[in-house]
Scaffold this motif. Structure first.
Motif, PDB file in Angstrom:
ATOM      1  N   THR A  65      -5.070  13.412   0.701  1.00  0.00           N
ATOM      2  CA  THR A  65      -4.312  12.191   0.412  1.00  0.00           C
ATOM      3  C   THR A  65      -4.697  11.623  -0.945  1.00  0.00           C
ATOM      4  O   THR A  65      -5.835  11.794  -1.411  1.00  0.00           O
ATOM      5  CB  THR A  65      -4.532  11.117   1.498  1.00  0.00           C
ATOM      6  OG1 THR A  65      -5.927  10.794   1.575  1.00  0.00           O
ATOM      7  CG2 THR A  65      -4.035  11.607   2.855  1.00  0.00           C
ATOM      8  N   TRP A  66      -3.742  10.933  -1.553  1.00  0.00           N
ATOM      9  CA  TRP A  66      -3.943  10.221  -2.817  1.00  0.00           C
ATOM     10  C   TRP A  66      -3.565   8.762  -2.583  1.00  0.00           C
ATOM     11  O   TRP A  66      -2.458   8.465  -2.087  1.00  0.00           O
ATOM     12  CB  TRP A  66      -3.055  10.809  -3.915  1.00  0.00           C
ATOM     13  CG  TRP A  66      -3.499  12.141  -4.432  1.00  0.00           C
ATOM     14  CD1 TRP A  66      -4.129  12.397  -5.611  1.00  0.00           C
ATOM     15  CD2 TRP A  66      -3.336  13.424  -3.793  1.00  0.00           C
ATOM     16  NE1 TRP A  66      -4.377  13.739  -5.751  1.00  0.00           N
ATOM     17  CE2 TRP A  66      -3.897  14.398  -4.643  1.00  0.00           C
ATOM     18  CE3 TRP A  66      -2.778  13.825  -2.581  1.00  0.00           C
ATOM     19  CZ2 TRP A  66      -3.914  15.752  -4.325  1.00  0.00           C
ATOM     20  CZ3 TRP A  66      -2.798  15.179  -2.253  1.00  0.00           C
ATOM     21  CH2 TRP A  66      -3.355  16.121  -3.120  1.00  0.00           C
ATOM     22  N   ASN A  67      -4.471   7.854  -2.938  1.00  0.00           N
ATOM     23  CA  ASN A  67      -4.246   6.429  -2.733  1.00  0.00           C
ATOM     24  C   ASN A  67      -5.041   5.673  -3.791  1.00  0.00           C
ATOM     25  O   ASN A  67      -6.253   5.873  -3.906  1.00  0.00           O
ATOM     26  CB  ASN A  67      -4.677   6.022  -1.321  1.00  0.00           C
ATOM     27  CG  ASN A  67      -4.553   4.533  -1.070  1.00  0.00           C
ATOM     28  OD1 ASN A  67      -5.398   3.750  -1.483  1.00  0.00           O
ATOM     29  ND2 ASN A  67      -3.497   4.146  -0.380  1.00  0.00           N
ATOM     30  N   THR A  74       0.390   5.801   0.194  1.00  0.00           N
ATOM     31  CA  THR A  74      -0.483   6.974   0.260  1.00  0.00           C
ATOM     32  C   THR A  74       0.364   8.238   0.252  1.00  0.00           C
ATOM     33  O   THR A  74       1.271   8.397   1.069  1.00  0.00           O
ATOM     34  CB  THR A  74      -1.341   6.961   1.541  1.00  0.00           C
ATOM     35  OG1 THR A  74      -2.154   5.783   1.552  1.00  0.00           O
ATOM     36  CG2 THR A  74      -2.242   8.192   1.604  1.00  0.00           C
ATOM     37  N   ARG A 123       0.476  12.225   0.897  1.00  0.00           N
ATOM     38  CA  ARG A 123      -0.214  13.279   1.650  1.00  0.00           C
ATOM     39  C   ARG A 123       0.415  14.614   1.299  1.00  0.00           C
ATOM     40  O   ARG A 123       1.645  14.764   1.343  1.00  0.00           O
ATOM     41  CB  ARG A 123      -0.091  13.034   3.155  1.00  0.00           C
ATOM     42  CG  ARG A 123      -0.737  14.121   4.014  1.00  0.00           C
ATOM     43  CD  ARG A 123      -0.379  13.913   5.474  1.00  0.00           C
ATOM     44  NE  ARG A 123      -0.991  14.911   6.357  1.00  0.00           N
ATOM     45  CZ  ARG A 123      -0.507  16.131   6.583  1.00  0.00           C
ATOM     46  NH1 ARG A 123       0.631  16.513   5.976  1.00  0.00           N
ATOM     47  NH2 ARG A 123      -1.118  16.968   7.399  1.00  0.00           N
ATOM     48  N   ASN A 138       0.847  -1.189   0.000  1.00  0.00           N
ATOM     49  CA  ASN A 138       0.000   0.000   0.000  1.00  0.00           C
ATOM     50  C   ASN A 138       0.887   1.244   0.000  1.00  0.00           C
ATOM     51  O   ASN A 138       2.027   1.202   0.463  1.00  0.00           O
ATOM     52  CB  ASN A 138      -0.922   0.022   1.223  1.00  0.00           C
ATOM     53  CG  ASN A 138      -2.056   1.024   1.074  1.00  0.00           C
ATOM     54  OD1 ASN A 138      -2.467   1.368  -0.031  1.00  0.00           O
ATOM     55  ND2 ASN A 138      -2.578   1.522   2.195  1.00  0.00           N
TER      56      ASN A 138
END
Length: 238
Positions: free
Chosen positions: A170-172, A88, A90, A86
């Motif tokens: 955030t980008w995920n 993410t 920010r 994972n």
């Protein structure tokens, strides 16, 4: 080996296995960031500024485009053989004059620079490009050019987030994760992301804080979850 020692060793191995199974997490800072200021001569940049921008500025700035650039050293933070599960990004958006806008991340396909240029005031207009800076036409001012003005990057977005009022965002996504994994396995191809805002609306620009921002909590970060290389199989209990 006594039975009690065997039990102790086995318990240690089980605990170690649980650690690997649950994964580890690391949060890293950018290695570089900058803004591409739309300018046919490539005379504007902001390599050492506190802010970067995406979108289109207002009429006072001629409605010119702004595109952010940001990169992280993934391979340097995570050991080879780890499995990344994972990721993410920010970023803190600290100033805007418009409403909600989709801000997209695009994988950059060529290297770029961060020089000593440092714009004043709110930095939206940039300042004179310094040696090694990325600009609208340069990957490295003033000797190496982008193949395409405005930066070389994948047309398809790796991740998208709606950005409205000043706050941390955030980008995920699966695409973002794929980028991070590729930078871990092939660090020579790690040129970071281009941060692209609403480029159709005049006055849509968003200001994001950079790694040079005076407030540490507002600086960008990339949080990565991964499973380290397991050495459990190299252990044995007799």
């Amino acid at each position: 080996m006594t039975l009690s020692y065997k039990k102790t060793a086995l318990a240690g191995l089980i605990a170690l296995s649980c650690l690997f199974a649950s994964g580890a997490e690391v949060t890293i800072a950018p290695t570089k960031d900058n803004t591409l200021y739309e300018d046919a001569g490539g005379t504007l940049s902001n390599g050492s500024g506190e802010y970067m921008f995406s979108g289109r500025v207002g009429v006072g700035g001629g409605g010119a485009l702004r595109r952010g650039l940001i990169a992280f050293d993934v391979a340097g933070a995570i050991s080879p053989g780890s499995v990344i599960t994972n990721a993410t990004l920010r970023m803190n958006m600290s100033k805007t004059a418009s409403g909600p806008a989709s801000v997209t991340l695009h994988k950059v396909t060529a290297d770029w620079g961060e020089g000593a240029s440092d714009a004043d005031l709110d930095e939206g207009m940039g300042t004179a490009s310094a040696a090694g800076d990325s600009t609208w036409i340069h990957r490295s001012f003033n000797t190496v050019l982008w193949t395409n003005v405005g930066g070389d990057f994948n047309a398809s977005a790796s991740a998208t987030t709606s950005v409205n009022l000043p706050a941390a965002y955030t980008w995920n996504s699966a695409g973002l994760l794929a980028d991070v994994i590729s930078w871990h396995t092939t660090p020579a191809g790690n040129f970071g992301w281009l941060v692209k805002g609403n480029e159709d609306l005049v006055g849509s620009a968003k200001r994001f804080d950079t790694k040079e921002n005076l407030v540490p909590a507002n600086r960008p970060s990339l949080t990565i979850t991964f499973t380290p290389p397991s050495s459990v199989n190299n252990w044995s209990v007799y």
